[in-house]
Design a protein around this motif. Structure first.
Motif, PDB file in Angstrom:
ATOM      1  N   CYS A 376      26.853  33.731  38.988  1.00  0.00           N
ATOM      2  CA  CYS A 376      26.647  33.878  40.423  1.00  0.00           C
ATOM      3  C   CYS A 376      25.465  33.023  40.883  1.00  0.00           C
ATOM      4  O   CYS A 376      25.519  32.335  41.910  1.00  0.00           O
ATOM      5  CB  CYS A 376      26.399  35.351  40.711  1.00  0.00           C
ATOM      6  SG  CYS A 376      26.540  35.820  42.417  1.00  0.00           S
ATOM      7  N   ASN A 392      29.670  43.256  43.142  1.00  0.00           N
ATOM      8  CA  ASN A 392      31.028  43.070  43.649  1.00  0.00           C
ATOM      9  C   ASN A 392      31.188  41.732  44.357  1.00  0.00           C
ATOM     10  O   ASN A 392      32.149  40.994  44.136  1.00  0.00           O
ATOM     11  CB  ASN A 392      31.390  44.192  44.630  1.00  0.00           C
ATOM     12  CG  ASN A 392      31.792  45.443  43.881  1.00  0.00           C
ATOM     13  OD1 ASN A 392      32.123  45.365  42.695  1.00  0.00           O
ATOM     14  ND2 ASN A 392      31.742  46.574  44.554  1.00  0.00           N
ATOM     15  N   THR A 393      30.238  41.418  45.209  1.00  0.00           N
ATOM     16  CA  THR A 393      30.312  40.164  45.963  1.00  0.00           C
ATOM     17  C   THR A 393      30.249  38.981  45.001  1.00  0.00           C
ATOM     18  O   THR A 393      30.954  37.977  45.172  1.00  0.00           O
ATOM     19  CB  THR A 393      29.147  40.098  46.979  1.00  0.00           C
ATOM     20  OG1 THR A 393      29.143  41.309  47.725  1.00  0.00           O
ATOM     21  CG2 THR A 393      29.297  38.921  47.926  1.00  0.00           C
ATOM     22  N   VAL A 395      31.300  38.856  41.927  1.00  0.00           N
ATOM     23  CA  VAL A 395      32.575  38.687  41.218  1.00  0.00           C
ATOM     24  C   VAL A 395      33.556  37.905  42.093  1.00  0.00           C
ATOM     25  O   VAL A 395      34.199  36.938  41.651  1.00  0.00           O
ATOM     26  CB  VAL A 395      33.169  40.072  40.828  1.00  0.00           C
ATOM     27  CG1 VAL A 395      34.605  39.930  40.323  1.00  0.00           C
ATOM     28  CG2 VAL A 395      32.313  40.728  39.763  1.00  0.00           C
ATOM     29  N   HIS A 396      33.663  38.310  43.345  1.00  0.00           N
ATOM     30  CA  HIS A 396      34.580  37.611  44.261  1.00  0.00           C
ATOM     31  C   HIS A 396      34.138  36.165  44.498  1.00  0.00           C
ATOM     32  O   HIS A 396      34.963  35.257  44.613  1.00  0.00           O
ATOM     33  CB  HIS A 396      34.671  38.375  45.586  1.00  0.00           C
ATOM     34  CG  HIS A 396      35.494  39.624  45.465  1.00  0.00           C
ATOM     35  ND1 HIS A 396      36.865  39.614  45.515  1.00  0.00           N
ATOM     36  CD2 HIS A 396      35.132  40.908  45.253  1.00  0.00           C
ATOM     37  CE1 HIS A 396      37.323  40.855  45.346  1.00  0.00           C
ATOM     38  NE2 HIS A 396      36.283  41.654  45.181  1.00  0.00           N
ATOM     39  N   LEU A 397      32.849  35.975  44.526  1.00  0.00           N
ATOM     40  CA  LEU A 397      32.313  34.620  44.738  1.00  0.00           C
ATOM     41  C   LEU A 397      32.723  33.689  43.590  1.00  0.00           C
ATOM     42  O   LEU A 397      33.163  32.551  43.797  1.00  0.00           O
ATOM     43  CB  LEU A 397      30.787  34.711  44.827  1.00  0.00           C
ATOM     44  CG  LEU A 397      30.039  33.529  45.423  1.00  0.00           C
ATOM     45  CD1 LEU A 397      30.487  33.255  46.855  1.00  0.00           C
ATOM     46  CD2 LEU A 397      28.535  33.789  45.390  1.00  0.00           C
ATOM     47  N   VAL A 399      35.253  34.112  41.537  1.00  0.00           N
ATOM     48  CA  VAL A 399      36.709  33.886  41.562  1.00  0.00           C
ATOM     49  C   VAL A 399      37.070  32.869  42.643  1.00  0.00           C
ATOM     50  O   VAL A 399      37.811  31.891  42.405  1.00  0.00           O
ATOM     51  CB  VAL A 399      37.460  35.228  41.803  1.00  0.00           C
ATOM     52  CG1 VAL A 399      38.950  34.984  42.028  1.00  0.00           C
ATOM     53  CG2 VAL A 399      37.260  36.152  40.622  1.00  0.00           C
ATOM     54  N   ASP A 400      36.547  33.076  43.846  1.00  0.00           N
ATOM     55  CA  ASP A 400      36.854  32.175  44.963  1.00  0.00           C
ATOM     56  C   ASP A 400      36.427  30.746  44.656  1.00  0.00           C
ATOM     57  O   ASP A 400      37.146  29.777  44.913  1.00  0.00           O
ATOM     58  CB  ASP A 400      36.139  32.649  46.237  1.00  0.00           C
ATOM     59  CG  ASP A 400      36.764  33.926  46.771  1.00  0.00           C
ATOM     60  OD1 ASP A 400      36.142  34.595  47.615  1.00  0.00           O
ATOM     61  OD2 ASP A 400      37.877  34.280  46.305  1.00  0.00           O
ATOM     62  N   TYR A 403      38.835  29.237  41.982  1.00  0.00           N
ATOM     63  CA  TYR A 403      40.138  28.890  42.544  1.00  0.00           C
ATOM     64  C   TYR A 403      40.018  27.701  43.494  1.00  0.00           C
ATOM     65  O   TYR A 403      40.896  26.820  43.539  1.00  0.00           O
ATOM     66  CB  TYR A 403      40.754  30.090  43.284  1.00  0.00           C
ATOM     67  CG  TYR A 403      41.645  30.928  42.377  1.00  0.00           C
ATOM     68  CD1 TYR A 403      41.115  31.958  41.626  1.00  0.00           C
ATOM     69  CD2 TYR A 403      43.003  30.643  42.260  1.00  0.00           C
ATOM     70  CE1 TYR A 403      41.923  32.711  40.777  1.00  0.00           C
ATOM     71  CE2 TYR A 403      43.815  31.397  41.417  1.00  0.00           C
ATOM     72  CZ  TYR A 403      43.280  32.425  40.679  1.00  0.00           C
ATOM     73  OH  TYR A 403      44.084  33.151  39.837  1.00  0.00           O
ATOM     74  N   SER A 478      39.396  47.651  39.818  1.00  0.00           N
ATOM     75  CA  SER A 478      39.780  46.414  40.522  1.00  0.00           C
ATOM     76  C   SER A 478      40.993  45.779  39.864  1.00  0.00           C
ATOM     77  O   SER A 478      41.179  45.874  38.646  1.00  0.00           O
ATOM     78  CB  SER A 478      38.636  45.395  40.479  1.00  0.00           C
ATOM     79  OG  SER A 478      37.495  45.936  41.085  1.00  0.00           O
ATOM     80  N   PHE A 480      42.965  42.003  40.062  1.00  0.00           N
ATOM     81  CA  PHE A 480      43.004  40.628  40.591  1.00  0.00           C
ATOM     82  C   PHE A 480      44.372  40.038  40.233  1.00  0.00           C
ATOM     83  O   PHE A 480      44.705  39.900  39.055  1.00  0.00           O
ATOM     84  CB  PHE A 480      41.888  39.764  39.988  1.00  0.00           C
ATOM     85  CG  PHE A 480      40.536  40.074  40.582  1.00  0.00           C
ATOM     86  CD1 PHE A 480      39.801  41.161  40.142  1.00  0.00           C
ATOM     87  CD2 PHE A 480      40.004  39.273  41.590  1.00  0.00           C
ATOM     88  CE1 PHE A 480      38.566  41.454  40.699  1.00  0.00           C
ATOM     89  CE2 PHE A 480      38.767  39.568  42.144  1.00  0.00           C
ATOM     90  CZ  PHE A 480      38.039  40.663  41.703  1.00  0.00           C
TER      91      PHE A 480
END
Lengths: 491, 196
Positions: A376, A392-393, A395-397, A399-400, A403, A478, A480
């Motif tokens: 991160c 949480n943020t 993890v999404h960061l 992944v985003d 991708y 979660s 994904f």
């Protein structure tokens, strides 16, 4: 590791853990106590009989045994046990019985007072029974001289026996507000003229004396006595019946009767109150038990709702096909957090399991942070921001960002995570793997088990598994979605 | 639930009393109840002394246990799921725990058990006595709740479900406490334990 623990459990050897042995005569003493609740006279007679029997056995044993020293020791021990059984020794006392009461009178006598009876003693030959019914057992085997019960109607002298004394009439008639042994011993003082007494002998012998008259009453006999003298009155039951009739007809004082009724009522109310208290305690225990069972059932029901995250190799094989990743990780708890008593109850854990839970959560957070935070921070370019945006943020960061950079590579990394968990490929070292998604999700998909292992160190493996999947356990879940199946390789 | 993989309990369950004796106890027949006391006095003394330590008060509590059992016997369901031994040990356990709550129990020094020397050499007997003393002393350092579970399950062979019922706690809590008690005993007595 868990197997080792179970193996060690199997070697737990508590054979040497010493236990106290029941003393001889214990069963008889239990029965005596039970009988005492119903009928104190029979109970005391039973104790006496048991002890006489023991003494007899002991004598036979002595004849057989040559080792006199040992026998003396055992007798001393038996005496000590008997003393303990009979309870505290009271050299002096003053009892007004509101209900049936058992007391030690000196070192050699026990007395059971019926409601309304009074007893006062300063020594073994200074026992004063002003009124009421009292049953006595005096041990003949113990040292001591005379044992005399003084009543307003005369004295009863014993040397070891079981007997009952009943006194009717108003003792205050002799003109003194407080009666004492000297008053009675000095010869009735005229008080005996209005008092009536009765003695029944079950064992041994007593001598009833009044003024210059002295009558011996043996076991199985009874006697009545008053200011006019002493007379035998047949067997204990015959004499008792006659005495009760006579006492009721002639000397029963209305105030005494009213007092006796009152103490009897007080005793009855007290018994009822004790019953209510006992019932209350029982109901509270039942309520507590039911609440715990309900809590447990709630916990069991939750297992189903979390079961979809209890993944095995076959589950991962299916997920790996399209790269879907599912995981369940412990919630991030605030600093200095500790589970409350209510939370522990909900999880069916003991209060001293709080630290186990607290430590496991802390270890899990540190483990995940060691993997996710650097990834991160790399994206953010600032390590300080990582704590601010939260796990949480982050993890999404990650992944985003992955991708956005290379969708195919990200999709492949997710499929690889599933395959590793399914055992279809060897697990890589997350410190070496270079794709951030693979590194992060490999850590997160293994966290449930890592957390469970930490708990198992204290709770045991089965219990740890139950707790992790229990309803009251704070776990984040979660899923994904993957990029889809791999495209067929072009020939 | 059974309790797999452990040593057989110390207080092995002797054959149960005949049904006629138990029926006599239900009817509060003194002779039958005397037979009941004689049969179960050792396990009750063992449980109480391991829970509370040795001392003269143990006999008081053992008496109280049997008196309570006598009073409650008419309500005991002989055809029910609960074994009479488990029921009796439940009464004793609750009494012991209540006693601990009310006051710190005065403990006497541990008397050396006669059977510690039976059939063994003086050296082994001495070793067993030392182990027994260490074990008793260490067990008393366990929290009451953990010791209760340990005694019921390990020494008296109650199943986890029976121990849970006796202590009025969930079965899983029994598991937890048992696990922790065993761990502590194993760790605390590591140097004393005689391994086969």
């Amino acid at each position: 590791m868990e197997d080792d623990a179970m193996e060690d459990d199997a070697k737990l050897d508590l054979e040497a853990w010493t236990a106290q042995e029941p003393p001889r005569g214990f069963a008889d003493r239990v029965l005596t106590r039970i009988e005492a609740e119903k009928d104190p006279k029979r109970a005391l007679a039973r104790t006496a009989t048991a002890e006489i029997s023991m003494a007899s056995r002991r004598r036979r044993g002595l004849r057989r045994a040559a080792w006199i020293g040992g026998a003396v020791t055992s007798l001393a021990l038996a005496a000590a046990v008997a003393l303990f059984v009979h309870g505290r020794v009271d050299a002096r006392g003053d009892v007004v019985a509101e209900r049936r009461t058992e007391v030690s009178v000196g070192s050699r006598a026990r007395a059971v007072l019926e409601p309304g009876a009074t007893l006062k003693w300063n020594d073994e030959d200074d026992v004063v029974q002003e009124r009421g019914d009292v049953f006595y057992r005096v041990e003949r085997s113990k040292p001591g001289g005379r044992f005399v019960v003084h009543t307003p109607a005369g004295d009863v002298e014993v040397r070891g026996t079981c007997f009952v004394v009943k006194v009717r009439g108003n003792a205050s008639n002799h003109g003194k507000s407080e009666m004492n042994a000297r008053d009675l011993k000095s010869g009735a003082l005229g008080a005996g003229a209005t008092a009536l007494a009765f003695v029944a002998v079950y064992e041994g012998k007593v001598a009833v004396s009044h003024a210059n008259e002295r009558v011996e009453v043996a076991a199985g006999e009874s006697a009545r006595f008053d200011g006019r003298g002493v007379s035998k009155s047949g067997t204990p039951s015959e004499g008792e019946r006659a005495f009760d009739q006579e006492a009721t007809a002639s000397v029963r004082d209305p105030l005494s009767a009213a007092n006796e009724n009152l103490v009897s009522q007080i005793g009855e109310y007290r018994r009822r109150l004790e019953n209510i208290v006992a019932q209350k305690a029982e109901l509270e225990a039942t309520l507590k038990n039911t609440e715990q069972k309900l809590a447990l059932r709630t916990g069991d029901a939750s297992v189903d709702s979390k079961a979809e995250f209890d993944l095995g190799a076959d589950d991962w094989k299916t997920l790996a096909k399209d790269g879907t990743v599912k995981f369940m990780i412990p919630c991030t708890q605030p600093p200095n957090w500790s589970p409350s008593r209510a939370q522990l109850d909900r999880l069916a854990l003991a209060p001293d399991d709080a630290n186990t839970l607290k430590d496991a959560y802390a270890k899990s957070a540190a483990r995940l942070a060691s993997v996710v935070s650097p990834l991160c921070a790399q994206i953010l370019g600032n390590a300080d921001l990582v704590d601010k945006i939260g796990m949480n943020t982050c993890v999404h960061l990650v992944v985003d960002q992955a991708y956005g950079k290379d969708k195919a590579a990200a999709g492949e990394a997710m499929r690889e995570v599933g395959e590793m968990r399914a055992g279809m490929r060897s697990a890589f070292d997350p410190n070496v793997a270079d794709h951030p998604i693979a590194k992060m999700f490999f850590a997160m998909t293994g966290e449930t088990k890592a957390f469970e292992n930490d708990l198992a160190a204290s709770l045991g493996p089965e219990e740890a598994h139950r707790v992790v999947f229990a309803e009251g356990m704070c776990m984040g879940r979660s899923t994904f979605g993957g990029a889809g199946p791999r495209e067929p390789t072009k020939e | 639930m059974a309790n797999p993989g452990l040593h057989a309990p110390i207080e092995r369950r002797a054959p149960s009393l005949e049904v006629s004796v138990l029926e006599g106890c239900r009817a509060q027949d003194p002779k039958a109840f005397r037979a009941f006391v004689v049969r179960y006095q050792r396990p009750v003394f063992a449980l109480l002394s391991r829970m509370l330590g040795h001392g003269p008060e143990i006999e008081d509590l053992a008496q109280e246990t049997f008196v309570r059992a006598y009073r409650a016997f008419p309500e005991f369901d002989l055809d029910g799921a609960a074994k009479v031994s488990t029921w009796l040990l439940t009464i004793a356990t609750r009494l012991a725990l209540d006693t601990r709550k009310k006051k710190r129990f005065e403990r006497a020094d541990v008397e050396e058990a006669d059977d510690a020397t039976t059939g063994s050499t003086p050296e082994i007997a001495l070793e067993r006595r030392q182990l027994g003393r260490a074990m008793t002393a260490f067990a008393m350092t366990l929290p009451d709740e953990q010791r209760a579970v340990l005694v019921l399950v390990e020494c008296h062979g109650l199943s986890l479900a029976e121990a849970a019922e006796a202590l009025e706690i969930p079965e899983n809590t029994v598991k937890t406490r048992l696990f922790r008690a065993r761990e502590k005993m194993r760790t605390g007595l590591a140097n004393e334990w005689r391994r086969p």
